[in-house]
Design an enzyme around this catalytic site. Structure first.
Site, PDB file in Angstrom:
ATOM      1  CB  SER A   7      -0.814  -0.237   1.153  1.00 49.80           C
ATOM      2  OG  SER A   7      -1.739   1.372   1.365  1.00 49.80           O
ATOM      3  CG  HIS A  32      -3.857  -0.963  -1.715  1.00 49.58           C
ATOM      4  ND1 HIS A  32      -5.397  -2.072  -2.072  1.00 49.58           N
ATOM      5  CD2 HIS A  32      -4.754  -0.410  -0.706  1.00 49.58           C
ATOM      6  CE1 HIS A  32      -5.937  -1.303  -1.490  1.00 49.58           C
ATOM      7  NE2 HIS A  32      -6.116  -0.267   0.036  1.00 49.58           N
ATOM      8  CG  ASP A  34      -5.219   3.058   0.419  1.00 49.32           C
ATOM      9  OD1 ASP A  34      -3.527   3.167   1.542  1.00 49.32           O
ATOM     10  OD2 ASP A  34      -5.587   2.381  -0.087  1.00 49.32           O
ATOM     11  CG  MET A  36      -7.554   7.836   1.471  1.00 48.07           C
ATOM     12  SD  MET A  36      -6.841   7.813   2.898  1.00 48.07           S
ATOM     13  CE  MET A  36      -6.186   6.071   3.231  1.00 48.07           C
ATOM     14  CG  HIS A  65      -9.388   1.426  -0.535  1.00 54.39           C
ATOM     15  ND1 HIS A  65      -8.465   0.739  -0.013  1.00 54.39           N
ATOM     16  CD2 HIS A  65     -10.714   1.112  -0.444  1.00 54.39           C
ATOM     17  CE1 HIS A  65      -9.598   0.961   1.152  1.00 54.39           C
ATOM     18  NE2 HIS A  65     -10.598   0.480   0.553  1.00 54.39           N
ATOM     19  CG  MET A  67     -10.669   4.180   1.627  1.00 55.97           C
ATOM     20  SD  MET A  67      -9.627   3.715   3.040  1.00 55.97           S
ATOM     21  CE  MET A  67      -8.445   3.963   1.272  1.00 55.97           C
ATOM     22  CG  MET A 136     -11.604  -1.553   4.979  1.00 57.77           C
ATOM     23  SD  MET A 136      -9.992  -0.985   3.753  1.00 57.77           S
ATOM     24  CE  MET A 136      -9.548  -0.532   5.303  1.00 57.77           C
ATOM     25  N   GLY A 141      -8.752   4.520   6.540  1.00 54.34           N
ATOM     26  CA  GLY A 141      -7.282   6.105   6.945  1.00 54.34           C
ATOM     27  C   GLY A 141      -6.687   6.440   7.270  1.00 54.34           C
ATOM     28  CG  PHE A 142      -5.218   7.299   9.857  1.00 56.22           C
ATOM     29  CD1 PHE A 142      -6.545   7.952   9.955  1.00 56.22           C
ATOM     30  CD2 PHE A 142      -4.650   8.914   9.303  1.00 56.22           C
ATOM     31  CE1 PHE A 142      -7.434   8.539   9.945  1.00 56.22           C
ATOM     32  CE2 PHE A 142      -5.565  10.021   9.566  1.00 56.22           C
ATOM     33  CZ  PHE A 142      -6.423  10.458   9.637  1.00 56.22           C
ATOM     34  N   GLY A 143      -2.740   4.182   7.764  1.00 54.21           N
ATOM     35  CA  GLY A 143      -1.782   2.898   7.892  1.00 54.21           C
ATOM     36  C   GLY A 143      -1.274   3.271   9.282  1.00 54.21           C
ATOM     37  N   GLY A 144      -0.993   2.181   9.683  1.00 57.13           N
ATOM     38  CA  GLY A 144      -0.110   1.578  10.890  1.00 57.13           C
ATOM     39  C   GLY A 144      -0.940   0.718  12.379  1.00 57.13           C
ATOM     40  CG  ASP A 170      -6.362  -2.432   2.764  1.00 54.27           C
ATOM     41  OD1 ASP A 170      -6.673  -1.453   2.166  1.00 54.27           O
ATOM     42  OD2 ASP A 170      -5.212  -2.058   3.239  1.00 54.27           O
ATOM     43  N   GLY A 171      -4.642  -3.571   5.784  1.00 54.49           N
ATOM     44  CA  GLY A 171      -4.568  -2.708   7.150  1.00 54.49           C
ATOM     45  C   GLY A 171      -4.146  -3.846   8.423  1.00 54.49           C
ATOM     46  N   GLY A 172      -3.450  -3.340   8.965  1.00 60.41           N
ATOM     47  CA  GLY A 172      -2.654  -4.030   9.988  1.00 60.41           C
ATOM     48  C   GLY A 172      -1.868  -5.861   9.563  1.00 60.41           C
ATOM     49  N   GLY A 192       1.280  -2.114   3.911  1.00 63.07           N
ATOM     50  CA  GLY A 192       1.386  -0.875   4.005  1.00 63.07           C
ATOM     51  C   GLY A 192       3.405  -0.772   4.962  1.00 63.07           C
TER      52      GLY A 192
HETATM   53  C1  DX5 Z   1      -6.217   2.820   5.004  1.00 60.71           C
HETATM   54  C2  DX5 Z   1      -5.850   1.834   3.987  1.00 60.71           C
HETATM   55  C3  DX5 Z   1      -4.364   0.694   4.085  1.00 60.71           C
HETATM   56  C4  DX5 Z   1      -3.070   1.127   4.885  1.00 60.71           C
HETATM   57  C5  DX5 Z   1      -3.123   0.072   4.927  1.00 60.71           C
HETATM   58  O1  DX5 Z   1      -7.483   3.449   5.555  1.00 60.71           O
HETATM   59  O2  DX5 Z   1      -6.746   1.318   3.067  1.00 60.71           O
HETATM   60  O3  DX5 Z   1      -4.325   0.446   2.650  1.00 60.71           O
HETATM   61  O4  DX5 Z   1      -2.860   1.823   3.985  1.00 60.71           O
HETATM   62  O5  DX5 Z   1      -1.804   0.255   6.538  1.00 60.71           O
HETATM   63  P1  DX5 Z   1      -1.310  -0.194   6.971  1.00 60.71           P
HETATM   64  O6  DX5 Z   1      -0.635  -2.011   5.998  1.00 60.71           O
HETATM   65  O7  DX5 Z   1       0.079  -0.129   7.248  1.00 60.71           O
HETATM   66  O8  DX5 Z   1      -1.643  -0.981   7.730  1.00 60.71           O
HETATM   67 ZN    ZN Z   2      -6.309   0.614   1.183  1.00 62.09          ZN
END
Ligand code: DX5
Ligand code: ZN
Length: 212
Positions: A7, A32, A34, A36, A65, A67, A136, A141-144, A170-172, A192
């Site tokens: 991502s 990927h 994102d 937003m 993606h 959002m 999801m 909205g946010f990575g990490g 997607d995410g975590g 990501g």
């Molecule tokens: C969050 C994004 C994800 C995110 C993944 O809204 O859709 O794609 O970037 O992030 P990680 O892998 O860092 O949790």
């Molecule tokens: Zn995403």
């Protein structure tokens, strides 16, 4: 074999081409992207202009993606920019079937995304219009963020109901929790933070591919 989709939200925005090439060389399967709108999610990310340049910079499938609310206004823009997959959220207003059909009519693959708190019932009417369901594993909205442990069972349930399309999470996602997701029937892992922090992404992606 599991597909790994870095991502680019976790990439260095001032060195995006370098980071994309690094992930492509490391064996990533998709990229990927994102998008937003600071309305559907409390953040802003990546524009069609970036997708256009990414299309010129890599041959990796661009997994876009969206959002955003009212994505129907931007489907042509992202498809013209070179998106290979376009995913819209099940929680938005509007004619989801028409949007999904349009993405496919224009030769791309159509995805439907569910936030962690959105049940499969929200996706059920549209599954035959999708090539992928994105479950999801964090609030968009946010990575990490930390993976939401309630979501993997949604993946298993989707498979149990006979869904044979791609299922993307997607995410975590990290090396430690991917095996559990694979067991549930995951086919595409968006990563990501875990990938972009890694010293040797080639070695990591090799290990991830070996998982299944
Ligand atoms: C969050 C994004 C994800 C995110 C993944 O809204 O859709 O794609 O970037 O992030 P990680 O892998 O860092 O949790
Ligand atoms: Zn995403």
């Amino acid at each position: 074999m599991i597909k790994i989709a870095p991502s680019i939200l976790a990439a260095d925005p001032l060195n995006l081409e370098r980071d994309v090439r690094k992930m492509a060389d490391a064996g990533a399967d998709w990229l990927h992207v994102d998008v937003m709108d600071a309305h559907f999610v409390p953040n802003l990310a990546f524009s069609p202009a970036v997708v256009r340049r990414l299309r010129q910079a890599t041959s990796l499938p661009l997994d876009v993606h969206l959002m955003m609310d009212r994505p129907e206004r931007y489907l042509d823009v992202f498809l013209d920019a070179g998106a290979d997959l376009v995913t819209i959220h099940a929680e938005i207003a509007g004619d989801l079937t028409a949007m999904l059909d349009k993405i496919r009519r224009r030769g791309a693959r159509a995805g439907l995304a569910l936030k962690p708190g959105t049940g499969l019932s929200a996706a059920a009417p549209f599954l035959s219009h999708t090539d992928m369901v994105l479950t999801m594993t964090v609030e968009p909205g946010f990575g990490g963020q930390k993976l939401n442990a309630e979501v993997p069972d949604k993946i298993a349930e989707l498979r149990k109901r006979g869904y044979t399309g791609e299922i993307e999470a997607d995410g975590g996602i990290k090396e430690q929790n991917l095996p559990m997701l694979l067991e549930k029937g995951l086919s595409v892992a968006v990563m990501g933070t875990a990938l972009f922090r890694e010293q040797d992404p080639t070695e990591m992606i090799r290990r991830l591919h070996e998982m299944g």
